[in-house]
Design a protein around this motif. Structure first.
Motif, PDB file in Angstrom:
ATOM      1  N   UNK A  37       0.275  14.740  -2.091  1.00 61.77           N
ATOM      2  CA  UNK A  37      -1.075  14.186  -2.191  1.00 61.77           C
ATOM      3  C   UNK A  37      -1.803  14.284  -0.844  1.00 61.77           C
ATOM      4  N   UNK A  38      -3.103  14.529  -0.881  1.00 59.07           N
ATOM      5  CA  UNK A  38      -3.905  14.467   0.344  1.00 59.07           C
ATOM      6  C   UNK A  38      -4.048  12.998   0.758  1.00 59.07           C
ATOM      7  N   UNK A  74       1.587   6.828   5.664  1.00 58.37           N
ATOM      8  CA  UNK A  74       1.467   7.167   4.246  1.00 58.37           C
ATOM      9  C   UNK A  74       1.737   8.651   4.002  1.00 58.37           C
ATOM     10  N   UNK A  75       1.293   9.501   4.913  1.00 56.21           N
ATOM     11  CA  UNK A  75       1.545  10.933   4.757  1.00 56.21           C
ATOM     12  C   UNK A  75       3.035  11.224   4.847  1.00 56.21           C
ATOM     13  N   UNK A 124       0.829  -1.202   0.000  1.00 53.31           N
ATOM     14  CA  UNK A 124       0.000   0.000   0.000  1.00 53.31           C
ATOM     15  C   UNK A 124       0.867   1.257   0.000  1.00 53.31           C
ATOM     16  N   UNK A 125       1.972   1.223   0.724  1.00 59.17           N
ATOM     17  CA  UNK A 125       2.898   2.352   0.722  1.00 59.17           C
ATOM     18  C   UNK A 125       3.500   2.553  -0.661  1.00 59.17           C
ATOM     19  N   UNK A 126       3.898   1.457  -1.311  1.00 57.97           N
ATOM     20  CA  UNK A 126       4.420   1.549  -2.677  1.00 57.97           C
ATOM     21  C   UNK A 126       3.368   2.125  -3.618  1.00 57.97           C
ATOM     22  N   UNK A 127       2.121   1.684  -3.438  1.00 60.16           N
ATOM     23  CA  UNK A 127       1.036   2.180  -4.281  1.00 60.16           C
ATOM     24  C   UNK A 127       0.825   3.676  -4.072  1.00 60.16           C
ATOM     25  N   UNK A 128       0.827   4.125  -2.817  1.00 57.83           N
ATOM     26  CA  UNK A 128       0.620   5.547  -2.534  1.00 57.83           C
ATOM     27  C   UNK A 128       1.695   6.395  -3.196  1.00 57.83           C
ATOM     28  N   UNK A 129       2.943   5.979  -3.087  1.00 54.50           N
ATOM     29  CA  UNK A 129       4.027   6.731  -3.725  1.00 54.50           C
ATOM     30  C   UNK A 129       3.851   6.763  -5.244  1.00 54.50           C
TER      31      UNK A 129
END
Length: 331
Positions: A72-73, A65-66, A27-32
Motif C-alpha cells: 500500500x502507498x 507504517x511503511x 493505527x498500525x493495526x488498522x494500516x495492516x
C-alpha cells in the motif's frame, strides 16, 4: 459499485482512557488490516496540541507504517508546510522515498493544523502565521526533489528521491494552485463539505498539464462510518462529532466513548452543529454508505475516494472500513 480507488485517512485517535502509544499501535493495526482489504493508500494527518490526535509527526509515523506494510502507498494528509523549513521536509520525505521506493506520498497543506498559539510555537515568528510565502515555499520544496533550478544547498536524501506530491485543501486557494502546477489535489470534504464542488471546479478550470499529470486528478476525503445498521453507525460516529464540537469550543479532549457521547447534554444549537457536521458524509449501514458515496462520487467525479473514520475502538474502526469496501466493490 464504485470503480475508483479507495484509500484511508487516519489521525491515530487517542481514546479516553488510552495512551498515545495505544493510539499509534491501533493505527498500525488498522494500516495492516486495510492493506489486506485492498485499500490503495493510507495517509496520516499533522495536528498539534490536540489530546485526541497522536499523528503530530507524520514523517516519523509514515516510516513506521511503511515498514509495517508492504504494498500500500503511505503518506501525509498532510504535512503543513508553513510549520516546517522546506529543506527539512525534503530530507524527511526523500529519506522515506529512498527507503520505500514508489510507495510514499507527500500531501502538503498550508493550514497550521492547530490553534494560533501552537502555530506560533511551531513557526517561531508572527510573520510566519500568515502563510503568505506558501507558494514560494512549495516551489522551493518541489525543486529540492527535482533539481530543475540549480541550488547551492542539496537535499540528501531528497534530490532524485521524489515522493508523489499532492496539494490538500478545504477552500479554493490550494485548488487553484494545484491546478496551475499540475499536481494531484485532495479535498477535505469531511470538514468542509459546502466548498467541495466549487473547489474541484476551480482545480479543473485552472489545471495545466505537467511532468506529473496530463489531466486533473482529484481525491475527495469523506467521513465514513459503516456498521450493520444505521443506528449502530450513528452511535459509533457520535464521539467524532462531540470531539469536533469540543475543539470548536476551545476545550479539546481525548476521544469520548460512544456511551459518553450519547449521554452528553447537547443544547439545540449543538445538535444543529452536529447535524451540519454529518451533512454530506457517509454514516450508516452498508446500503446507506454505498448510496452516500455513490452520490458523492457522481457529483464530484472524484478520481479517488479517501475514507476517514474517527471511531473509538480499533475493532469497530477496522470493521467500518471492511463493511464500506465490501459495499462499494461488490456488485
Amino acid at each position: 459499485m464504485i470503480d475508483v480507488p479507495l484509500s484511508v485517512l487516519d489521525v491515530a485517535p487517542v481514546a479516553a482512557g488510552a495512551s498515545s502509544g495505544d493510539a499509534l499501535r491501533a493505527t498500525t493495526d488498522l494500516a495492516r488490516a486495510v492493506e489486506r482489504m485492498g485499500y490503495h493508500r493510507f495517509w496520516v494527518a499533522e495536528h498539534h496540541n490536540m489530546p485526541a490526535i497522536a499523528s503530530s509527526a507524520p514523517a516519523v509515523l509514515i516510516a513506521h507504517l511503511a515498514a509495517a506494510t508492504s504494498t500500500m502507498r503511505v503518506g501525509s494528509g498532510g504535512v503543513m508546510l508553513p510549520n516546517h523549513a522546506p529543506l527539512v521536509v525534503a530530507e524527511q520525505f526523500g529519506t522515506l522515498a529512498a527507503l520505500h521506493p514508489g510507495r510514499i506520498d507527500l500531501g502538503i497543506g498550508r493550514a497550521p493544523g492547530t490553534d494560533q498559539a501552537t502555530a506560533l510555537a511551531l513557526r517561531r515568528t508572527m510573520e510566519g502565521l500568515s502563510a503568505e510565502q506558501f507558494p514560494q515555499e512549495l516551489a522551493e520544496l518541489i525543486n529540492m526533489f527535482t533539481g530543475d533550478q540549480p541550488r547551492r544547498i542539496v537535499a540528501t536524501p531528497g534530490l532524485g528521491e521524489e515522493p508523489a506530491v499532492w496539494l490538500l485543501g478545504s477552500s479554493g486557494f490550494s485548488a487553484q494552485l494545484a491546478g496551475i502546477l499540475g499536481l494531484p489535489f485532495a479535498f477535505a470534504h469531511h470538514f468542509s463539505a459546502a466548498n467541495t464542488l466549487p473547489a474541484l471546479a476551480l482545480y479543473r478550470e485552472n489545471f495545466r498539464p505537467s511532468r506529473w499529470l496530463d489531466e486533473p486528478y482529484a481525491m475527495v476525503a469523506v467521513a465514513t462510518v459503516c456498521a450493520d445498521t444505521d443506528e449502530r453507525a450513528q452511535w459509533l460516529a457520535r464521539p467524532s462529532a462531540l470531539s469536533f464540537l469540543r475543539l470548536r469550543q476551545g476545550r479539546p479532549q481525548a476521544l469520548a466513548t460512544p456511551e459518553e457521547a450519547a449521554a452528553y447534554p447537547y443544547t439545540e444549537m449543538e445538535r444543529e452543529f452536529m447535524a451540519e457536521r454529518w451533512d454530506g458524509q457517509a454514516i450508516g449501514s452498508p446500503q446507506t454508505v454505498r448510496r452516500a458515496l455513490e452520490d458523492l462520487q457522481a457529483k464530484t467525479h472524484a478520481n479517488e475516494l479517501m475514507l476517514t473514520a474517527l471511531v473509538y475502538g480499533v475493532e469497530d474502526r477496522i470493521r467500518s472500513f471492511e463493511l464500506a469496501r465490501k459495499a462499494l466493490t461488490e456488485s
